[in-house]
Design a protein around this motif. Structure first.
Motif, PDB file in Angstrom:
ATOM      1  N   ALA A   1      -1.304 -12.408   6.317  1.00 51.50           N
ATOM      2  CA  ALA A   1      -0.463 -11.352   6.891  1.00 51.50           C
ATOM      3  C   ALA A   1      -1.297 -10.234   7.519  1.00 51.50           C
ATOM      4  CB  ALA A   1       0.450 -10.762   5.814  1.00 51.50           C
TER       5      ALA A   1
ATOM      6  N   VAL B   1       1.481   0.423   5.135  1.00 49.12           N
ATOM      7  CA  VAL B   1       1.945  -0.785   4.446  1.00 49.12           C
ATOM      8  C   VAL B   1       3.037  -0.418   3.448  1.00 49.12           C
ATOM      9  CG1 VAL B   1       1.287  -2.723   2.979  1.00 49.12           C
ATOM     10  CG2 VAL B   1      -0.335  -1.820   4.645  1.00 49.12           C
ATOM     11  N   THR B   2       4.191  -1.073   3.593  1.00 50.04           N
ATOM     12  CA  THR B   2       5.301  -0.819   2.695  1.00 50.04           C
ATOM     13  C   THR B   2       5.448  -1.947   1.676  1.00 50.04           C
ATOM     14  OG1 THR B   2       6.943  -1.969   4.054  1.00 50.04           O
ATOM     15  CG2 THR B   2       6.563   0.387   4.544  1.00 50.04           C
TER      16      THR B   2
ATOM     17  N   ARG C   1       8.064  -3.503   1.233  1.00 50.11           N
ATOM     18  CA  ARG C   1       8.835  -4.550   1.929  1.00 50.11           C
ATOM     19  C   ARG C   1       7.891  -5.515   2.649  1.00 50.11           C
ATOM     20  NH1 ARG C   1      14.427  -4.793   4.612  1.00 50.11           N
ATOM     21  NH2 ARG C   1      14.389  -6.953   5.291  1.00 50.11           N
ATOM     22  N   GLN C   2       6.866  -4.986   3.322  1.00 46.66           N
ATOM     23  CA  GLN C   2       5.905  -5.857   4.009  1.00 46.66           C
ATOM     24  C   GLN C   2       5.183  -6.760   3.009  1.00 46.66           C
ATOM     25  OE1 GLN C   2       4.131  -2.343   5.928  1.00 46.66           O
ATOM     26  NE2 GLN C   2       3.983  -3.619   7.765  1.00 46.66           N
TER      27      GLN C   2
ATOM     28  N   GLU D   1       7.490  -9.487   1.900  1.00 46.73           N
ATOM     29  CA  GLU D   1       7.575 -10.511   2.945  1.00 46.73           C
ATOM     30  C   GLU D   1       6.316 -11.369   2.975  1.00 46.73           C
ATOM     31  OE1 GLU D   1       8.403  -8.132   6.401  1.00 46.73           O
ATOM     32  OE2 GLU D   1      10.499  -7.841   5.834  1.00 46.73           O
TER      33      GLU D   1
ATOM     34  N   ALA E   1      11.192  -0.626   1.893  1.00 47.65           N
ATOM     35  CA  ALA E   1      10.693  -0.256   3.218  1.00 47.65           C
ATOM     36  C   ALA E   1      10.299   1.213   3.293  1.00 47.65           C
ATOM     37  CB  ALA E   1      11.742  -0.575   4.287  1.00 47.65           C
TER      38      ALA E   1
ATOM     39  N   THR F   1       5.330   3.349   0.573  1.00 45.11           N
ATOM     40  CA  THR F   1       4.063   2.845   1.104  1.00 45.11           C
ATOM     41  C   THR F   1       3.018   2.758  -0.008  1.00 45.11           C
ATOM     42  OG1 THR F   1       3.153   5.015   1.636  1.00 45.11           O
ATOM     43  CG2 THR F   1       4.511   3.940   3.345  1.00 45.11           C
TER      44      THR F   1
END
Length: 147
Positions: free
Chosen positions: A50, A72-73, A75-76, A79, A124, A127
């Protein structure tokens, strides 16, 4: 009930990496997390794909964060880990013949979808920098209490 703790483990590892000067080996991260270095390599490999971390081989090698923590969250990261299920709850039968069970599934599916959307929206907003700041505050408080 089986829990997927990879997000928690990844956050733990990344915060250790952020505090560490230089790369961290899978062995060092495994000690921090209380897990096998193979598990660390497998999980960190997903983050490398990623573009969130890099790795170098050899004597001075290891894992490094490749991005600014403020970008960077959670959520990222979720994922990057393949979007594992956020709830251990589920329907007894996904395609029931029983009309009662169909009604139950419809109600649960709607509630699960709403709850998951809310959780991912919150992810999201958080961070890595937010977590690093919280850790720094907690560490300073702990040091002050120790004298």
């Amino acid at each position: 009930m089986k829990h997927d703790s990879r997000l928690s483990s990844v956050l733990h590892a990344l915060l250790h990496m952020a505090e560490h000067d230089g790369p961290m080996t899978s062995e060092a991260l495994g000690k921090c997390l209380g897990t096998n270095p193979v598990v660390v390599r497998r999980t960190m490999g997903l983050l490398r794909e990623a573009g969130l971390v890099t790795s170098d081989r050899g004597h001075a090698g290891g894992w490094r964060i490749a991005v600014d923590l403020s970008t960077v969250t959670l959520r990222q990261l979720h994922e990057a880990l393949g979007e594992p299920a956020v709830f251990a709850l589920g329907n007894r039968n996904e395609r029931p013949q029983c009309l009662v069970e169909q009604s139950v599934n419809a109600a649960l599916d709607g509630a699960f979808a709403d709850a998951e959307a809310l959780l991912l929206e919150r992810f999201a907003q958080i961070t890595l920098a937010t977590l690093a700041t919280d850790f720094a505050r907690r560490h300073a408080d702990w040091r002050a209490q120790k004298g």
